[in-house]
Design a protein around this motif. Structure first.
Motif, short mmCIF file in Angstrom:
data_model
loop_
_atom_site.label_atom_id
_atom_site.label_comp_id
_atom_site.label_asym_id
_atom_site.label_seq_id
_atom_site.Cartn_x
_atom_site.Cartn_y
_atom_site.Cartn_z
N VAL A 179 70.17 -19.94 -12.02
CA VAL A 179 71.43 -21.27 -11.60
C VAL A 179 72.35 -21.51 -13.15
N GLY A 180 71.42 -22.07 -14.42
CA GLY A 180 71.32 -22.57 -15.39
C GLY A 180 72.25 -21.63 -16.44
N CYS A 181 71.20 -20.45 -16.56
CA CYS A 181 72.14 -19.02 -16.78
C CYS A 181 72.81 -18.63 -16.41
N LYS A 182 73.45 -18.24 -15.14
CA LYS A 182 74.26 -17.53 -14.09
C LYS A 182 75.57 -17.03 -14.96
N GLY A 183 75.73 -18.08 -15.43
CA GLY A 183 77.59 -17.61 -16.26
C GLY A 183 77.53 -17.25 -17.81
N ALA A 184 76.00 -16.48 -18.14
CA ALA A 184 76.69 -15.62 -19.04
C ALA A 184 76.86 -14.46 -19.00
N ASP A 185 77.45 -14.47 -20.12
CA ASP A 185 78.35 -12.74 -19.47
C ASP A 185 77.45 -11.72 -19.99
N ASN A 186 76.43 -11.70 -20.82
CA ASN A 186 75.24 -11.07 -20.94
C ASN A 186 74.16 -11.74 -20.99
N ILE A 187 72.41 -10.77 -20.21
CA ILE A 187 71.33 -11.42 -20.74
C ILE A 187 70.72 -10.72 -21.16
N LEU A 188 70.42 -10.85 -22.43
CA LEU A 188 68.97 -10.12 -22.98
C LEU A 188 67.77 -10.90 -22.90
N ALA A 189 65.85 -9.94 -21.91
CA ALA A 189 65.10 -10.83 -21.57
C ALA A 189 64.40 -9.95 -22.62
N ILE A 190 63.38 -11.05 -23.06
CA ILE A 190 62.81 -10.26 -23.50
C ILE A 190 61.60 -10.69 -23.30
N ASN A 191 60.11 -10.32 -22.71
CA ASN A 191 59.20 -10.74 -21.44
C ASN A 191 57.95 -8.88 -22.06
N THR A 192 56.63 -9.55 -21.34
CA THR A 192 55.61 -8.49 -21.31
C THR A 192 55.74 -8.33 -20.03
N ASP A 193 56.17 -9.24 -19.23
CA ASP A 193 55.97 -8.29 -17.62
C ASP A 193 56.80 -8.13 -17.43
N PRO A 194 56.97 -6.59 -16.93
CA PRO A 194 58.56 -5.99 -16.59
C PRO A 194 58.79 -6.11 -15.34
N GLU A 195 57.72 -7.31 -14.77
CA GLU A 195 58.56 -7.05 -12.88
C GLU A 195 59.03 -9.27 -12.92
N ALA A 196 58.54 -9.53 -14.17
CA ALA A 196 59.47 -11.09 -13.95
C ALA A 196 61.32 -10.36 -13.17
N ALA A 197 61.27 -11.66 -12.57
CA ALA A 197 62.56 -12.07 -12.29
C ALA A 197 63.67 -11.95 -12.69
N ILE A 198 63.55 -12.15 -14.13
CA ILE A 198 64.53 -12.22 -14.84
C ILE A 198 64.95 -10.62 -15.97
N MET A 199 63.50 -10.21 -15.35
CA MET A 199 63.85 -8.78 -15.95
C MET A 199 64.97 -7.75 -15.05
N GLN A 200 64.67 -7.85 -13.81
CA GLN A 200 65.52 -7.40 -13.00
C GLN A 200 67.21 -8.10 -13.11
N LYS A 201 67.65 -9.15 -13.66
CA LYS A 201 68.59 -9.43 -13.47
C LYS A 201 69.28 -9.52 -15.17
N ALA A 202 68.53 -9.36 -16.17
CA ALA A 202 68.74 -8.99 -17.48
C ALA A 202 69.66 -8.39 -17.00
N ASP A 203 71.22 -8.58 -18.36
CA ASP A 203 72.01 -7.06 -18.50
C ASP A 203 70.72 -5.77 -19.64
N TYR A 204 70.08 -6.56 -20.53
CA TYR A 204 69.27 -5.64 -21.41
C TYR A 204 68.04 -7.02 -20.86
N ALA A 205 66.80 -5.49 -21.61
CA ALA A 205 65.43 -5.78 -21.45
C ALA A 205 64.37 -5.64 -22.65
N VAL A 206 63.80 -5.73 -22.64
CA VAL A 206 63.27 -6.09 -23.59
C VAL A 206 61.45 -6.11 -23.18
#
Length: 320
Positions: free
Chosen positions: A276-303
């Motif tokens: 809710v707090g970050c959905k206004g971002a134009d682009n989201i880059l997520a860095i996470n060891t868990d490829p199934e993390a919720a933010i990885m599914q919603k990010a524009d780019y994921a590492v």
């Protein structure tokens, strides 16, 4: 006539108020109505030129020195009395804590319904609108029917846009009749934050850290990345609860809502409250060891990787 409530600092309107003004002007244009504004404080007299660029014809400066500091009930009663005098079709406020609180008081005082966090409004005798509910996780389609419609613009959902032709704006004092009971709650002092640099809500780049950072001392690499990108550091609620970062750095439903060009989320799972707090971002880059993390599914780019390895590599690349 459409009336817009404007918050300002030293006679300069804040970003959320310009977003609300953009929505208010759209309503005024669609209904062939004039656009006017209401503001508090002696410095509101300086708003004429800046608001004229957004099509505001008249700024009603509430003239009562007791109102130079925030007093929610007194501010609301002042706007309610102005509504009685002007009989506007709608009152639009920014979707800030203050805008929501004041307009809710106005609704209660004049028995008027209020629609908060509006995303889209189709004006007619009855307004058809969509608005955020449950912290933005649900969009509600609703109808707003009242002699004077009260609504707030959802934060970061309207890009501030100046009018195609600036208006010649007059500033008119308005003197409400207020008794002391309206000042039972008021701000008696304002303390400046010790934090320096770009504020979280205004930063164009935010580097956020969550539980995966591992500890407060490990935020130094995030600070380095944010500095290289000209941004600032934020945190998830979990990190704040651990005491790793102050609450001022919290991003989310109970923290700051951000709208940067780029949000780099490091070690953050992506709980609904955080999104809710970050959905206004134009682009989201997520860095996470868990490829199934919720933010990885919603990010524009994921590492998919360990932030303790990925972020230092980014810092080295930016140093080259």
């Amino acid at each position: 006539m459409i009336l817009s409530f404007v918050e300002h600092a030293g006679g300069s309107p804040d970003e959320a108020s310009l977003e609300a003004l953009t929505l208010a002007r759209e309503l005024a244009t669609a209904t062939d109505a004039s656009l006017e504004a209401v503001a508090f404080g002696a410095e509101a007299a300086a708003l004429g030129e800046s608001l004229g660029a957004y099509g505001v014809e008249t700024v009603h400066r509430v003239a009562d020195e007791r109102l130079d500091t925030y007093a929610p009930e007194a501010w609301a009663e002042s706007i309610a009395q102005l509504v009685d005098d002007l009989d506007p079709e709608a009152v639009v406020a920014p979707g800030t804590d203050r805008g929501q609180e004041v307009l809710a008081h106005v609704g209660a005082k004049r028995d008027l319904p209020m629609a908060a966090n509006c995303l889209d409004v189709e004006p007619s005798d009855v307004y058809e609108l969509s608005r955020q509910r449950w912290g933005g996780s649900l969009v509600e389609h609703a109808r707003l029917d009242a002699d004077t419609k009260l609504l707030t613009a959802a934060a970061h959902e309207f890009s501030p846009e100046t009018a195609s032709e600036a208006a010649e704006t007059s500033v008119q004092p308005f003197e409400p009749a207020l008794d002391e009971s309206a000042f039972r709650v008021s701000v008696d002092r304002v303390e400046e934050s010790d934090e320096t640099g770009v504020s979280l809500g205004e930063a164009r780049v935010v580097v956020g850290g969550g539980r995966g950072v591992g500890g407060g001392e490990d935020y130094d690499k995030l600070e380095t990345l944010a500095g290289s990108l000209g941004g600032t550091v934020g945190a998830s609620r979990a990190a704040v609860n651990e005491g790793w970062r102050p609450h001022d750095d919290q991003i989310g439903q109970t923290g700051t809502k951000i709208s940067p060009d780029l949000y780099v989320a490091c070690g953050i799972s992506g709980a609904v409250q955080h999104m809710v707090g970050c959905k206004g971002a134009d682009n989201i880059l997520a860095i996470n060891t868990d490829p199934e993390a919720a933010i990885m599914q919603k990010a524009d780019y994921a590492v998919v990787g360990d932030l303790h390895e990925v972020v230092p590599e980014l810092n080295d690349a930016l140093d080259d």
